[in-house]
Motif scaffolding. Sequence first.
Motif, PDB file in Angstrom:
ATOM      1  N   LEU A  10       0.820  -1.206   0.000  1.00  0.00           N
ATOM      2  CA  LEU A  10       0.000   0.000   0.000  1.00  0.00           C
ATOM      3  C   LEU A  10       0.856   1.259   0.000  1.00  0.00           C
ATOM      4  O   LEU A  10       0.477   2.275  -0.583  1.00  0.00           O
ATOM      5  CB  LEU A  10      -0.928  -0.003   1.219  1.00  0.00           C
ATOM      6  CG  LEU A  10      -2.156  -0.919   1.134  1.00  0.00           C
ATOM      7  CD1 LEU A  10      -2.904  -0.928   2.459  1.00  0.00           C
ATOM      8  CD2 LEU A  10      -3.093  -0.473   0.014  1.00  0.00           C
ATOM      9  N   GLU A  11       2.005   1.186   0.668  1.00  0.00           N
ATOM     10  CA  GLU A  11       2.881   2.361   0.701  1.00  0.00           C
ATOM     11  C   GLU A  11       3.346   2.755  -0.691  1.00  0.00           C
ATOM     12  O   GLU A  11       3.594   3.928  -0.968  1.00  0.00           O
ATOM     13  CB  GLU A  11       4.085   2.075   1.600  1.00  0.00           C
ATOM     14  CG  GLU A  11       3.744   2.030   3.089  1.00  0.00           C
ATOM     15  CD  GLU A  11       4.945   1.669   3.927  1.00  0.00           C
ATOM     16  OE1 GLU A  11       6.031   1.476   3.336  1.00  0.00           O
ATOM     17  OE2 GLU A  11       4.811   1.580   5.161  1.00  0.00           O
ATOM     18  N   ALA A  12       3.461   1.770  -1.579  1.00  0.00           N
ATOM     19  CA  ALA A  12       3.895   2.062  -2.948  1.00  0.00           C
ATOM     20  C   ALA A  12       2.723   2.424  -3.852  1.00  0.00           C
ATOM     21  O   ALA A  12       2.936   2.787  -5.010  1.00  0.00           O
ATOM     22  CB  ALA A  12       4.630   0.849  -3.516  1.00  0.00           C
ATOM     23  N   ASP A  13       1.481   2.338  -3.346  1.00  0.00           N
ATOM     24  CA  ASP A  13       0.288   2.635  -4.133  1.00  0.00           C
ATOM     25  C   ASP A  13       0.172   4.153  -4.299  1.00  0.00           C
ATOM     26  O   ASP A  13       0.097   4.884  -3.305  1.00  0.00           O
ATOM     27  CB  ASP A  13      -0.940   2.075  -3.418  1.00  0.00           C
ATOM     28  CG  ASP A  13      -2.192   2.154  -4.272  1.00  0.00           C
ATOM     29  OD1 ASP A  13      -2.251   3.008  -5.178  1.00  0.00           O
ATOM     30  OD2 ASP A  13      -3.118   1.363  -4.042  1.00  0.00           O
ATOM     31  N   PRO A  14       0.131   4.667  -5.537  1.00  0.00           N
ATOM     32  CA  PRO A  14       0.039   6.125  -5.719  1.00  0.00           C
ATOM     33  C   PRO A  14      -1.249   6.716  -5.151  1.00  0.00           C
ATOM     34  O   PRO A  14      -1.248   7.868  -4.706  1.00  0.00           O
ATOM     35  CB  PRO A  14       0.117   6.297  -7.246  1.00  0.00           C
ATOM     36  CG  PRO A  14      -0.237   4.952  -7.808  1.00  0.00           C
ATOM     37  CD  PRO A  14       0.225   3.954  -6.819  1.00  0.00           C
ATOM     38  N   ILE A  15      -2.346   5.944  -5.159  1.00  0.00           N
ATOM     39  CA  ILE A  15      -3.594   6.452  -4.588  1.00  0.00           C
ATOM     40  C   ILE A  15      -3.444   6.639  -3.088  1.00  0.00           C
ATOM     41  O   ILE A  15      -3.882   7.651  -2.522  1.00  0.00           O
ATOM     42  CB  ILE A  15      -4.760   5.495  -4.915  1.00  0.00           C
ATOM     43  CG1 ILE A  15      -5.025   5.470  -6.426  1.00  0.00           C
ATOM     44  CG2 ILE A  15      -6.019   5.895  -4.154  1.00  0.00           C
ATOM     45  CD1 ILE A  15      -6.132   4.534  -6.845  1.00  0.00           C
ATOM     46  N   VAL A  16      -2.799   5.662  -2.431  1.00  0.00           N
ATOM     47  CA  VAL A  16      -2.594   5.759  -0.987  1.00  0.00           C
ATOM     48  C   VAL A  16      -1.638   6.901  -0.660  1.00  0.00           C
ATOM     49  O   VAL A  16      -1.834   7.635   0.325  1.00  0.00           O
ATOM     50  CB  VAL A  16      -2.057   4.422  -0.442  1.00  0.00           C
ATOM     51  CG1 VAL A  16      -1.723   4.545   1.038  1.00  0.00           C
ATOM     52  CG2 VAL A  16      -3.075   3.316  -0.664  1.00  0.00           C
ATOM     53  N   GLY A  20      -6.159  12.076   9.384  1.00  0.00           N
ATOM     54  CA  GLY A  20      -5.849  10.892  10.170  1.00  0.00           C
ATOM     55  C   GLY A  20      -6.436   9.598   9.642  1.00  0.00           C
ATOM     56  O   GLY A  20      -6.163   8.528  10.192  1.00  0.00           O
ATOM     57  N   SER A  21      -7.227   9.650   8.589  1.00  0.00           N
ATOM     58  CA  SER A  21      -7.842   8.435   8.055  1.00  0.00           C
ATOM     59  C   SER A  21      -6.808   7.608   7.290  1.00  0.00           C
ATOM     60  O   SER A  21      -5.775   8.111   6.853  1.00  0.00           O
ATOM     61  CB  SER A  21      -9.010   8.792   7.134  1.00  0.00           C
ATOM     62  OG  SER A  21      -8.575   9.618   6.063  1.00  0.00           O
ATOM     63  N   VAL A  22      -7.101   6.320   7.136  1.00  0.00           N
ATOM     64  CA  VAL A  22      -6.165   5.387   6.515  1.00  0.00           C
ATOM     65  C   VAL A  22      -6.914   4.538   5.499  1.00  0.00           C
ATOM     66  O   VAL A  22      -8.045   4.106   5.745  1.00  0.00           O
ATOM     67  CB  VAL A  22      -5.511   4.473   7.575  1.00  0.00           C
ATOM     68  CG1 VAL A  22      -4.599   3.454   6.914  1.00  0.00           C
ATOM     69  CG2 VAL A  22      -4.745   5.298   8.597  1.00  0.00           C
ATOM     70  N   LEU A  23      -6.291   4.289   4.339  1.00  0.00           N
ATOM     71  CA  LEU A  23      -6.839   3.381   3.337  1.00  0.00           C
ATOM     72  C   LEU A  23      -6.281   1.977   3.561  1.00  0.00           C
ATOM     73  O   LEU A  23      -5.093   1.809   3.823  1.00  0.00           O
ATOM     74  CB  LEU A  23      -6.481   3.846   1.922  1.00  0.00           C
ATOM     75  CG  LEU A  23      -7.115   5.142   1.418  1.00  0.00           C
ATOM     76  CD1 LEU A  23      -6.737   5.377  -0.046  1.00  0.00           C
ATOM     77  CD2 LEU A  23      -8.623   5.116   1.564  1.00  0.00           C
ATOM     78  N   ARG A  64     -11.103   0.337   1.786  1.00  0.00           N
ATOM     79  CA  ARG A  64     -11.838   0.616   3.012  1.00  0.00           C
ATOM     80  C   ARG A  64     -11.159   1.784   3.708  1.00  0.00           C
ATOM     81  O   ARG A  64      -9.935   1.790   3.873  1.00  0.00           O
ATOM     82  CB  ARG A  64     -11.863  -0.602   3.931  1.00  0.00           C
ATOM     83  CG  ARG A  64     -12.670  -0.390   5.221  1.00  0.00           C
ATOM     84  CD  ARG A  64     -12.639  -1.633   6.086  1.00  0.00           C
ATOM     85  NE  ARG A  64     -13.381  -1.474   7.333  1.00  0.00           N
ATOM     86  CZ  ARG A  64     -14.656  -1.756   7.492  1.00  0.00           C
ATOM     87  NH1 ARG A  64     -15.362  -2.233   6.465  1.00  0.00           N
ATOM     88  NH2 ARG A  64     -15.265  -1.585   8.651  1.00  0.00           N
ATOM     89  N   ILE A  65     -11.940   2.764   4.102  1.00  0.00           N
ATOM     90  CA  ILE A  65     -11.413   3.925   4.828  1.00  0.00           C
ATOM     91  C   ILE A  65     -11.595   3.676   6.321  1.00  0.00           C
ATOM     92  O   ILE A  65     -12.722   3.494   6.789  1.00  0.00           O
ATOM     93  CB  ILE A  65     -12.136   5.222   4.432  1.00  0.00           C
ATOM     94  CG1 ILE A  65     -12.172   5.407   2.915  1.00  0.00           C
ATOM     95  CG2 ILE A  65     -11.485   6.419   5.094  1.00  0.00           C
ATOM     96  CD1 ILE A  65     -12.997   6.605   2.478  1.00  0.00           C
ATOM     97  N   VAL A  66     -10.506   3.662   7.052  1.00  0.00           N
ATOM     98  CA  VAL A  66     -10.556   3.593   8.514  1.00  0.00           C
ATOM     99  C   VAL A  66     -10.465   5.025   9.027  1.00  0.00           C
ATOM    100  O   VAL A  66      -9.432   5.690   8.872  1.00  0.00           O
ATOM    101  CB  VAL A  66      -9.417   2.731   9.076  1.00  0.00           C
ATOM    102  CG1 VAL A  66      -9.499   2.672  10.595  1.00  0.00           C
ATOM    103  CG2 VAL A  66      -9.471   1.322   8.485  1.00  0.00           C
ATOM    104  N   LEU A  67     -11.549   5.508   9.608  1.00  0.00           N
ATOM    105  CA  LEU A  67     -11.651   6.913   9.987  1.00  0.00           C
ATOM    106  C   LEU A  67     -11.036   7.157  11.369  1.00  0.00           C
ATOM    107  O   LEU A  67     -10.963   6.244  12.209  1.00  0.00           O
ATOM    108  CB  LEU A  67     -13.116   7.345   9.980  1.00  0.00           C
ATOM    109  CG  LEU A  67     -13.818   7.211   8.616  1.00  0.00           C
ATOM    110  CD1 LEU A  67     -15.314   7.436   8.765  1.00  0.00           C
ATOM    111  CD2 LEU A  67     -13.231   8.206   7.618  1.00  0.00           C
ATOM    112  N   ASP A  68     -10.630   8.381  11.591  1.00  0.00           N
ATOM    113  CA  ASP A  68     -10.001   8.781  12.856  1.00  0.00           C
ATOM    114  C   ASP A  68     -10.816   9.915  13.477  1.00  0.00           C
ATOM    115  O   ASP A  68     -10.530  11.092  13.282  1.00  0.00           O
ATOM    116  CB  ASP A  68      -8.559   9.228  12.609  1.00  0.00           C
ATOM    117  CG  ASP A  68      -7.836   9.587  13.910  1.00  0.00           C
ATOM    118  OD1 ASP A  68      -8.335   9.201  14.979  1.00  0.00           O
ATOM    119  OD2 ASP A  68      -6.789  10.254  13.850  1.00  0.00           O
ATOM    120  N   GLY A  69     -11.875   9.527  14.203  1.00  0.00           N
ATOM    121  CA  GLY A  69     -12.719  10.529  14.859  1.00  0.00           C
ATOM    122  C   GLY A  69     -13.886  10.995  14.014  1.00  0.00           C
ATOM    123  O   GLY A  69     -14.763  11.707  14.519  1.00  0.00           O
TER     124      GLY A  69
END
Length: 644
Positions: free
Chosen positions: A162-168, A184-187, A204-209
């Motif tokens: 995922l770190e190499a994914d340009p969208i991420v 703060g959200s994460v893909l 999937r978006i993991v939301l932060d608050g």
Amino acid sequence: MARHTTPEQQPDEKPEQDDEQAQALAKTAATFARKTAFRYRHAIAPHATVASVWGTGVVLHLADVPAWHVLAGEATVYAAASAVRALIPKTRGPLAVRWWQAGAGVWLPAAAELGATGAMQSLYFAAAGLWTVPYVWRNRDYIVRPERKRPALTAAQQAKALEADPIVKRWIAKTAGKRGSLPGSVLSGRQEFAHSGAEGVRYRIVLDGQTTEDAMAARKRICSDYGKAINYVHVEEPDDGAQNAAEVTFLKKLAVEDPELWAEPLLDLATGVLPIGPFEDGAGDSALQVWEPGSGPLPVGIFGSMRTGKSSILKIAVAEFARTRGKIVLDYLDPQGGQSCPSLLPYTPHARGIDEIRDRLYAYREEMRRRNAYLATVEWTDEDGETQLGVQSYDYPGAHNLDLRIIAIDEFHKVARHEDLAQIVYDILAEGSKCGMTVWVLDQNVYVNSLGGGDILALVTSGNVVVTRNSDARIASATFGQRMTAYPHLIKINFPGTTKTTKGCAYVLGATSRPVMTRARHIPKMRTVMQDMSPAGLTWMGGASADPSGPAQTEQGEAADEVVVSLDAPVRIEALDPVDVAAAQESVLSLLADVSEGLTGPELTVGSGLPLPVAFRVAASLVEQGRARMAGDRYVIADKERVS
């Protein structure tokens, strides 16, 4: 006085420190041994096996064991293993015969007779090398495995990918940044897909608050972060419903750029769901909930600018309903004289122009009253076997010999400007579902004044809503409300970067509620899909040919315009002499002047002696002239007329 101690009197801490160091060394050694065994167990096992088999051959030869003894022992071991495998199914895999065991079984008797040195030794280790080296190579990943456990390793590999994914990367820099729309959200959970003509990737978006609603509201800003048109980025609620997460889809290709043709009936008569067309991401069809089983038909509101494909849904409905053998009938009312969608007229009952529509709606008000009265007398048996009187709802099309009647009104603002007609439409929307009647409304906007008041709009949008391309963001807000976030005002005439038109594209809230654009299936020629099918005729309760025990039925193939209206004397006011019209108006005004609360249509008929349609038309003409007004279903004389 201070107390002094000599070095000999100091507490001895060295033994405790030695114990701690010894424990630490032992723990380190144990950890090293465990890790080494784990890392190299696939390399140690074959080497240890080779050495033990060779050593066994040496011992057998030195002990002067005959070869046939060795063969007998091997046969015994094989028989015992076979018995265990048969008795304990779980051991069939571990105790299965492998080719290296067969090779060892041949070499050991020979070694017992000839010895395990010299040529026999060279032959043995050559064969053993052919097995050991490939085995170790196949399992090299296990030998160099990192120190973490397998789930942690898998997660680390996914994170690295995922770190190499340009969208991420852009998400981290833009959307998830401090000034981003979802800080703060994460893909996670990247899923590429290609189906039904659409191509893209989903995360999937993991939301932060934040909440799922916040993520869906951030769709436009996410499009801005990636430089995408609104159609190419979707944010939806996750399947598990978790409110601290969402799903985002980035599309490379849309599934709706080319219209899909309507090819076969898709209406589900068991659930009342009518598929309209594919979503732009190719994940299924949008659909209307035409009726709810056990409850009744639902209204439909279709709104959008001119020439955006609103009538495409009507064409689909007519083609679908024509195949229900008269159980569902769509009556098309067009105040523009049939110009709005002329291709429908040969295949469905219709009324053209405001005068015909007025007659039809008044007839429907009476039809609704008669249906309600009839259903109140229907006897049925409940689950306890007891006979009950009266049914509360219209369960399914054709229930109690009543067809499901859909009154589709095009250019509704032209009808709603007449107060009496708007009142009838409101009554059918509010009460008609119980007897199998509802209204479909088509118009260019949802302004309250043009729809006969906010009450009608509220009833229409409580059912199904379809919004095609328009230029006003308030239309989506007024129709979808808080139930769905949609952007029909951002639909362009052509798809971005192409000359392909977006006609038929819309957002749908009904049996489906995805905030994703869809496109209605296309019917280029109605005669092609209708073939030789004739439109179902309208049936009315209480007609001359009606069965007293239930509603009248018409033969299949009756012409659409041959409508039998079960009213006392269906005389049109246009056929009356102007002098008679004026006299009828004065008669009605005199009746209204005597009662402050007003009179209903049937009461006017009784008091004036006029046929019911004529009484309605006369009263309606007085309303249009401002000499009377509507109060619910009653006609009340205007104050200026009462004074005169």
